[in-house]
Design a protein around this motif. Structure first.
Motif, PDB file in Angstrom:
ATOM      1  N   MET A   1      35.788  26.225  51.153  1.00  0.00           N
ATOM      2  CA  MET A   1      36.094  27.700  51.332  1.00  0.00           C
ATOM      3  C   MET A   1      36.268  28.115  50.203  1.00  0.00           C
ATOM      4  O   MET A   1      36.667  27.480  48.959  1.00  0.00           O
ATOM      5  N   SER A   2      35.527  29.282  49.961  1.00  0.00           N
ATOM      6  CA  SER A   2      35.653  30.030  48.656  1.00  0.00           C
ATOM      7  C   SER A   2      37.046  31.000  48.574  1.00  0.00           C
ATOM      8  O   SER A   2      37.334  31.549  49.583  1.00  0.00           O
ATOM      9  N   THR A   3      37.294  31.074  47.357  1.00  0.00           N
ATOM     10  CA  THR A   3      38.485  32.001  47.115  1.00  0.00           C
ATOM     11  C   THR A   3      37.998  33.592  46.849  1.00  0.00           C
ATOM     12  O   THR A   3      36.796  33.437  46.088  1.00  0.00           O
ATOM     13  N   PRO A   4      38.725  34.458  47.023  1.00  0.00           N
ATOM     14  CA  PRO A   4      38.144  35.778  46.779  1.00  0.00           C
ATOM     15  C   PRO A   4      38.312  35.920  45.347  1.00  0.00           C
ATOM     16  O   PRO A   4      39.459  35.774  44.478  1.00  0.00           O
ATOM     17  N   GLU A   5      37.543  36.869  44.594  1.00  0.00           N
ATOM     18  CA  GLU A   5      37.835  37.126  43.175  1.00  0.00           C
ATOM     19  C   GLU A   5      38.977  38.060  42.982  1.00  0.00           C
ATOM     20  O   GLU A   5      39.357  38.925  43.871  1.00  0.00           O
ATOM     21  N   SER A   6      39.564  37.854  41.979  1.00  0.00           N
ATOM     22  CA  SER A   6      40.722  38.680  41.691  1.00  0.00           C
ATOM     23  C   SER A   6      40.318  40.009  40.863  1.00  0.00           C
ATOM     24  O   SER A   6      38.986  39.910  40.618  1.00  0.00           O
ATOM     25  N   CYS A   7      40.965  41.123  41.054  1.00  0.00           N
ATOM     26  CA  CYS A   7      40.464  42.419  40.624  1.00  0.00           C
ATOM     27  C   CYS A   7      40.222  42.231  39.077  1.00  0.00           C
ATOM     28  O   CYS A   7      39.429  42.853  38.538  1.00  0.00           O
ATOM     29  N   GLU A   8      41.200  41.383  38.390  1.00  0.00           N
ATOM     30  CA  GLU A   8      40.757  41.142  37.082  1.00  0.00           C
ATOM     31  C   GLU A   8      39.615  40.761  36.713  1.00  0.00           C
ATOM     32  O   GLU A   8      38.988  41.296  35.582  1.00  0.00           O
ATOM     33  N   ASP A   9      38.983  39.852  37.526  1.00  0.00           N
ATOM     34  CA  ASP A   9      37.603  39.450  37.469  1.00  0.00           C
ATOM     35  C   ASP A   9      36.498  40.521  37.768  1.00  0.00           C
ATOM     36  O   ASP A   9      35.448  40.394  36.842  1.00  0.00           O
ATOM     37  N   SER A  10      36.590  41.331  38.738  1.00  0.00           N
ATOM     38  CA  SER A  10      35.540  42.256  39.253  1.00  0.00           C
ATOM     39  C   SER A  10      35.733  43.561  38.924  1.00  0.00           C
ATOM     40  O   SER A  10      34.852  44.424  38.988  1.00  0.00           O
ATOM     41  N   CYS A  11      36.912  43.937  38.829  1.00  0.00           N
ATOM     42  CA  CYS A  11      37.407  45.568  38.726  1.00  0.00           C
ATOM     43  C   CYS A  11      37.358  45.850  37.170  1.00  0.00           C
ATOM     44  O   CYS A  11      37.708  45.135  36.292  1.00  0.00           O
ATOM     45  N   PRO A  12      36.739  47.214  36.867  1.00  0.00           N
ATOM     46  CA  PRO A  12      36.692  47.253  35.376  1.00  0.00           C
ATOM     47  C   PRO A  12      37.935  47.863  35.204  1.00  0.00           C
ATOM     48  O   PRO A  12      38.733  48.601  35.950  1.00  0.00           O
ATOM     49  N   HIS A  13      38.378  47.565  33.749  1.00  0.00           N
ATOM     50  CA  HIS A  13      39.542  48.052  33.115  1.00  0.00           C
ATOM     51  C   HIS A  13      39.449  49.638  32.937  1.00  0.00           C
ATOM     52  O   HIS A  13      38.607  50.070  32.587  1.00  0.00           O
ATOM     53  N   THR A  14      40.691  50.445  33.383  1.00  0.00           N
ATOM     54  CA  THR A  14      40.324  52.104  33.347  1.00  0.00           C
ATOM     55  C   THR A  14      41.636  52.465  32.095  1.00  0.00           C
ATOM     56  O   THR A  14      42.551  51.602  32.079  1.00  0.00           O
ATOM     57  N   HIS A  15      41.461  53.642  31.709  1.00  0.00           N
ATOM     58  CA  HIS A  15      42.208  54.164  30.937  1.00  0.00           C
ATOM     59  C   HIS A  15      42.544  55.508  31.312  1.00  0.00           C
ATOM     60  O   HIS A  15      41.733  56.309  31.792  1.00  0.00           O
ATOM     61  N   SER A  16      43.741  55.744  30.817  1.00  0.00           N
ATOM     62  CA  SER A  16      44.248  57.290  31.201  1.00  0.00           C
ATOM     63  C   SER A  16      43.567  57.839  30.054  1.00  0.00           C
ATOM     64  O   SER A  16      43.031  57.618  28.923  1.00  0.00           O
TER      65      SER A  16
END
Length: 79
Positions: A1-16
């Motif tokens: 069973m695979s574990t879902p990727e965390s957002c830290e791995d797949s989401c780009p970091h955004t800046h204000s």
């Protein structure tokens, strides 16, 4: 069973806008105006203006200018 990727791995970091402007060395209002006119890349998340790391890198790359060539011999003055 695979574990879902965390957002830290797949989401780009955004800046204000303030953080991105500080990183770019310009005012927040100037950055907001350029983003509003679509002169620089940006992202809207739930109606909020944000800048990804790649947006900031692209703004820097778009602003690069080539160095001027230097002359090896001085110019002669004409009279």
């Amino acid at each position: 069973m695979s574990t879902p990727e965390s957002c830290e791995d797949s989401c780009p970091h955004t800046h204000s806008p303030l953080d991105a402007a500080t990183r770019l060395g310009i005012s927040e209002s100037a950055l907001r105006q350029k983003a509003g006119r679509r002169r620089v890349p940006s992202t809207l998340i739930n109606g909020r203006l944000r800048f990804t790391d790649s947006d900031i890198a692209q703004i820097i790359a778009d602003g690069q200018r080539p160095a001027l060539s230097t002359r090896r011999t001085p110019r002669r003055r004409t009279r």
